[in-house]
Write an enzyme that holds these catalytic residues in place. Structure first.
Site, PDB file in Angstrom:
ATOM      1  N   SER A 267       3.142  11.943  60.998  1.00 37.30           N
ATOM      2  CA  SER A 267       3.422  12.562  62.287  1.00 37.30           C
ATOM      3  C   SER A 267       4.506  11.755  62.979  1.00 37.30           C
ATOM      4  CB  SER A 267       2.164  12.582  63.165  1.00 37.30           C
ATOM      5  OG  SER A 267       2.481  12.947  64.498  1.00 37.30           O
TER       6      SER A 267
ATOM      7  N   TYR B 260      -4.267   8.063  67.748  1.00 39.85           N
ATOM      8  CA  TYR B 260      -3.716   8.955  66.718  1.00 39.85           C
ATOM      9  C   TYR B 260      -2.403   8.394  66.180  1.00 39.85           C
ATOM     10  CZ  TYR B 260      -1.620  13.135  64.638  1.00 39.85           C
ATOM     11  OH  TYR B 260      -1.008  14.019  63.777  1.00 39.85           O
TER      12      TYR B 260
END
Length: 248
Positions: free
Chosen positions: A138, A151
């Site tokens: 990501s 995250y």
């Protein structure tokens, strides 16, 4: 040039919906024998129906080492090898500093870091020279944004680990790369974002040099490129597919 994955055995984890399903569909369309995993049986069966007669599905939680062992034993028995591994299964929580809970911290690292680690490690004995591993990362690995520290930390951890892993398996002939998407128009993104969702989506569009967020098939094509022989000299890289947002 057209990619061809005829006679290739491809495993895609976390492929019952969203980006993972898009990757599986792209691989299947290009001739691969695709095996998908996920935790939700009903979603898996629905996803499988879009992949053609040669595809298979297995209900697997990648955070469970015993389930991974059982899964890879079945792959060995039925297919004998893995040519392409797409380690896509992952999750995230919006938790600003001051509201981070131990439970959600552990869940994210268990799924995104521990799960990916053992998904890859346990697959290696089934992979021969010329095989390829692509991990879904990501852009949060370098720019997590507000509320996404945990995250983003899991994705940054994967980036550091891949740098070491390619040295650990030097000479094996197996490549490992990371494809890191920016925001992609999936139901998971809509469910993940806090309110006001529409305002946040618009801010993501405004931030992109292309002026929009990504589509699942765009991410799938980038992953498939990294998995293909066209990327045979790309190893240990993190490639960003985010319309250029991470470059400004």
């Amino acid at each position: 040039m057209t990619h061809s994955f005829q006679n290739k055995i491809a495993v895609v984890t976390g492929a019952s919906s969203g980006i993972g399903l898009g990757i599986a569909q792209e691989l299947a369309a290009l001739g691969a024998t695709v095996i998908i995993t996920g935790r939700d049986k009903n979603k898996l069966e629905s996803a499988l129906s879009t992949l053609g007669p040669d595809a298979s599905q297995f209900q697997v939680d990648v955070s469970s080492l015993s389930e991974l062992d059982d899964f890879y034993q079945q792959i060995l028995s039925r297919f004998g090898r893995i040519d392409i591994l797409i380690a896509n299964a992952g999750m995230g929580e919006f938790e600003p500093l001051g509201q981070i809970t131990p439970e959600k911290f552990d869940l994210q690292f268990t799924t995104n870091v521990r799960g990916i680690t053992f998904t890859v490690q346990k697959a290696l004995p089934l992979m021969k020279p010329g095989s390829s591993i692509v991990i879904t990362g990501s852009t949060a690995s370098i720019n997590p944004g507000q509320g996404l520290s945990i995250y983003g930390g899991t994705k940054a951890a994967l980036r550091a680990m891949v740098r070491s892993w390619i040295l650990d398996i030097k000479g094996a002939g197996v490549r490992i790369n990371i494809l890191s998407p920016g925001p992609v128009d999936t139901q998971s993104l809509h469910d993940f974002l806090p309110d006001p969702v529409d305002a946040i989506l618009q801010s993501l569009r405004d931030r992109s040099p292309i002026g929009r967020i990504g589509q699942t098939d765009e991410i799938a094509k980038a992953v498939v490129f990294l998995a293909s022989d066209y990327a045979s000299y790309i190893n240990g890289a993190e490639i960003f597919a985010d319309g250029g947002a991470s470059q400004i």
